[in-house]
Enzyme design. Structure first.
Site, PDB file in Angstrom:
ATOM      1  N   SER A 191       0.787  -1.227   0.000  1.00  0.00           N
ATOM      2  CA  SER A 191       0.000   0.000   0.000  1.00  0.00           C
ATOM      3  C   SER A 191       0.825   1.287   0.000  1.00  0.00           C
ATOM      4  O   SER A 191       0.314   2.338  -0.362  1.00  0.00           O
ATOM      5  CB  SER A 191      -0.965   0.004   1.190  1.00  0.00           C
ATOM      6  OG  SER A 191      -0.272  -0.211   2.387  1.00  0.00           O
ATOM      7  N   HIS A 219      -5.589  -3.695  -2.352  1.00  0.00           N
ATOM      8  CA  HIS A 219      -5.238  -2.824  -3.481  1.00  0.00           C
ATOM      9  C   HIS A 219      -5.103  -3.577  -4.804  1.00  0.00           C
ATOM     10  O   HIS A 219      -4.588  -3.019  -5.777  1.00  0.00           O
ATOM     11  CB  HIS A 219      -3.943  -2.064  -3.166  1.00  0.00           C
ATOM     12  CG  HIS A 219      -4.062  -1.238  -1.925  1.00  0.00           C
ATOM     13  ND1 HIS A 219      -4.701  -0.023  -1.895  1.00  0.00           N
ATOM     14  CD2 HIS A 219      -3.680  -1.497  -0.645  1.00  0.00           C
ATOM     15  CE1 HIS A 219      -4.670   0.456  -0.659  1.00  0.00           C
ATOM     16  NE2 HIS A 219      -4.069  -0.422   0.116  1.00  0.00           N
ATOM     17  N   LYS A 250     -12.511   0.169  -0.861  1.00  0.00           N
ATOM     18  CA  LYS A 250     -11.613   0.796  -1.840  1.00  0.00           C
ATOM     19  C   LYS A 250     -12.232   0.660  -3.241  1.00  0.00           C
ATOM     20  O   LYS A 250     -13.080   1.469  -3.592  1.00  0.00           O
ATOM     21  CB  LYS A 250     -10.223   0.174  -1.709  1.00  0.00           C
ATOM     22  CG  LYS A 250      -9.638   0.453  -0.309  1.00  0.00           C
ATOM     23  CD  LYS A 250      -8.262  -0.055  -0.154  1.00  0.00           C
ATOM     24  CE  LYS A 250      -7.581   0.260   1.154  1.00  0.00           C
ATOM     25  NZ  LYS A 250      -8.307   0.594   2.338  1.00  0.00           N
TER      26      LYS A 250
HETATM   27  C1  LIG Z   1      -3.470  -3.432   2.597  1.00  0.00           C
HETATM   28  C2  LIG Z   1      -4.619  -2.995   3.464  1.00  0.00           C
HETATM   29  N1  LIG Z   1      -5.252  -3.916   4.219  1.00  0.00           N
HETATM   30  C3  LIG Z   1      -6.273  -3.582   5.026  1.00  0.00           C
HETATM   31  C4  LIG Z   1      -6.723  -2.281   5.108  1.00  0.00           C
HETATM   32  C5  LIG Z   1      -7.863  -1.941   6.018  1.00  0.00           C
HETATM   33  O1  LIG Z   1      -9.030  -1.807   5.294  1.00  0.00           O
HETATM   34  P1  LIG Z   1     -10.246  -0.862   5.755  1.00  0.00           P
HETATM   35  O2  LIG Z   1      -9.815   0.555   5.535  1.00  0.00           O
HETATM   36  O3  LIG Z   1     -11.347  -1.301   4.869  1.00  0.00           O
HETATM   37  O4  LIG Z   1     -10.497  -1.126   7.197  1.00  0.00           O
HETATM   38  C6  LIG Z   1      -6.108  -1.291   4.336  1.00  0.00           C
HETATM   39  C7  LIG Z   1      -6.577   0.120   4.421  1.00  0.00           C
HETATM   40  O5  LIG Z   1      -6.000   1.058   4.028  1.00  0.00           O
HETATM   41  C8  LIG Z   1      -5.028  -1.656   3.498  1.00  0.00           C
HETATM   42  O6  LIG Z   1      -4.380  -0.744   2.757  1.00  0.00           O
END
Ligand SMILES: Cc1ncc(COP(=O)(O)O)c(C=O)c1O
Length: 402
Positions: A191, A219, A250
Site C-alpha cells: 500500500s 489494493h 476501496k
Molecule cells: C493493505 C490494506 N489492508 C487492510 C486495510 C484496512 O481496510 P479498511 O480501511 O477497509 O479497514 C487497508 C486500508 O487502508 C489496506 O491498505
C-alpha cells in the site's frame, strides 16, 4: 496517600503528538483530514471551496457515486432499515449479507466467503483466530498495520521477512520449528510502494514447507487481472491462495472486509472469530452497495482496463520527468521526495496547482523515503493525468527534487 507515578508516560505521549501536529500546523503544511465537501464525478472533489483533481482516492474503478450502487443502498434501507439488530449469529443474519458473501465467493472463485465490519478488523480477527501460541506467522516487512496487529494479537511466534524477498522467507521457514502450524501473510499490492507480491514463488515455497497462505487484496481487487479478480488472475494461477482477504472500502465503494476460501475454513471463522461473534455486521445499505458494485464490475469490464491503462500512463509520465517511483506497477504511485519536510513542501506546491494528493512521512515509511502517494483511477481522463504529472514536475523543480 495516593500513588503518584514517577513519570506520566501517557501524558508525555499525548503532549509529544500534539506538539508535532501544532508545529506542522504553524508551518501551514498540515494536510491531513482535509474537508472534502463534495464529489464531482469520480475524479474531482471540492475542498475548501476549490474544485481539485482527485489523486488520493482508493476508488480504483471510479465506482463511488455510481447510480446503480446508490440505488441499491437506498432500496436496502427501505427494506431492512439502517441497522443490523446486533450480531448476526444471535439477532438473525440479513439475507443481503448472505447474498453478498455468495457473490464474493463466486467472484473470487472460492467455495464460500464471510464478511466483517471493516478491512482492518478482518485482518485482525482472521490472523488471530487461525493461529495461536504454538504456531508461527511469517509476515512481509511492508505488510499493512492490520496484519501486523493481527499477528501480535494472535500470540503466535512472529517472524518478519525482507520485503518481497522469497529467499529470505524460505530461510526463515527452513529454520523454523516444525511444531505448530505455519501461516504466511502478505499484501498482494503493497500500500505504500504499489509493487506486486511475487506470488508464484511464494506459492511454491508455502507448498514445500506446508504453510498456509493468506493474501490481502485491498489494493489488487479490481486493479490486477484481466477482469479485476486480483493477483491470482494477474499471474494466471487460480486457486493458489488458501485465505483471500479483501476490503469493501476501496475498489468496492462501501465499507467492510471479507475472507474468501474453503467452506470449512469459513464455517470455522463464522463460529470462532471474535469480530464475527462479538461485533455487529456491516449495515444493510453498505452490504447492498458492495453487492451491486461486484455486479457493476462484471457488467462494465472497461473500468478494469481503464485503471490499468491510466496507471501505466501516469507512471510513465512521472518517471520520464525524473521522479523515483520505486517499483510500482499499479495504481498506487509513490513519488519520492526524501525528507518529511520536502514531502510537505512538495504537497503544498502540487495542491496549489489544484491536485489533491497527500504526503506519507515517517514513521509510516522509513525516514528519508517520504513521498507523495498518488493514486490513479478508472475515472481519470488522459488530460487529467497529464495535468497532474505536469503539476508534479513544476512542483518538483520548485522544491529542488528534480
Ligand atoms: C493493505 C490494506 N489492508 C487492510 C486495510 C484496512 O481496510 P479498511 O480501511 O477497509 O479497514 C487497508 C486500508 O487502508 C489496506 O491498505
Amino acid at each position: 496517600m495516593d500513588w503518584i507515578p514517577a513519570e506520566d508516560s501517557i501524558r508525555k505521549r499525548i503532549q509529544a503528538m500534539c506538539a508535532r501536529v501544532e508545529a506542522v500546523n504553524q508551518e501551514g503544511v498540515y494536510f491531513y483530514n482535509m474537508p472534502v465537501a463534495e464529489l464531482r464525478g469520480g475524479a474531482r472533489v471540492v475542498v475548501n471551496g476549490r474544485v481539485m483533481k482527485m489523486f488520493a482516492s482508493y476508488s480504483y474503478l471510479g465506482l463511488i457515486g455510481h447510480p446503480r450502487i446508490g440505488r441499491a443502498a437506498r432500496d436496502a434501507i427501505d427494506r431492512f432499515g439502517t441497522g443490523t439488530h446486533g450480531v448476526r449469529s444471535l439477532a438473525g443474519s440479513l439475507t443481503i449479507h448472505r447474498e453478498l458473501e455468495e457473490m464474493i465467493a463466486a467472484f473470487k472463485g472460492t467455495e464460500d466467503a464471510i464478511t466483517f465490519s471493516s478491512g482492518y478488523v478482518t485482518n485482525l480477527t482472521t490472523v488471530s483466530t487461525l493461529v495461536g501460541r504454538h504456531d508461527t506467522v511469517f509476515c512481509d516487512k511492508l505488510n499493512h498495520a492490520s496484519i501486523v496487529d493481527g499477528c501480535l494479537l494472535s500470540g503466535a511466534k512472529f517472524v518478519r521477512f525482507r520485503h518481497n524477498d522469497m529467499d529470505d522467507l524460505e530461510q526463515h521457514l527452513k529454520h523454523s520449528s516444525s511444531a505448530g502450524a505455519r501461516l504466511v501473510v502478505a499484501d498482494a499490492v503493497f500500500s505504500m510502494d504499489g509493487d506486486i507480491l511475487r506470488l508464484p514463488r511464494l506459492v511454491e515455497i508455502c507448498r514445500k514447507y506446508h504453510a498456509w497462505l493468506m493474501i490481502d487484496e485491498a489494493h489488487s481487487l479490481g486493479v490486477l487481472g484481466e477482469t479485476g479478480r486480483g493477483i491470482e488472475e494477474h499471474f494466471g494461477i487460480p486457486g493458489s491462495i488458501d485465505i483471500k482477504m479483501g476490503t469493501l472500502s476501496k475498489t468496492i465503494p462501501s465499507v467492510g472486509g471479507y475472507i474468501a476460501g474453503a467452506s470449512d475454513m469459513i464455517t470455522y471463522l463464522r463460529h470462532q472469530s471474535r469480530a464475527y461473534i462479538f461485533s455487529a455486521a456491516l449495515p444493510p445499505a453498505q452490504a447492498a452497495a458492495a453487492l451491486e458494485a461486484f455486479r457493476v464490475i462484471e457488467d462494465e469490464p472497461w473500468r478494469v482496463q481503464a485503471v490499468q491503462r491510466n496507471a501505466a500512463h501516469f507512471i510513465e509520465l512521472v518517471r520520464s520527468q525524473g521522479f523515483d517511483t520505486l517499483h510500482t506497477e499499479t495504481a498506487i504511485v509513490p513519488v519520492l521526495c526524501g525528507t518529511d519536510d520536502r514531502a510537505f513542501r512538495m504537497t503544498s506546491e502540487v495542491q496549489k496547482r489544484d491536485i489533491f494528493v497527500l504526503p506519507v512521512v515517517s514513521p509510516a515509511v522509513p525516514e528519508g523515503l517520504a513521498r507523495l502517494r498518488a493514486t490513479v483511477t478508472a475515472a481519470h481522463e488522459p488530460e487529467e493525468i497529464e495535468a497532474a504529472s505536469n503539476a508534479f514536475a513544476e512542483a518538483g523543480h520548485k522544491v529542488g527534487i528534480l
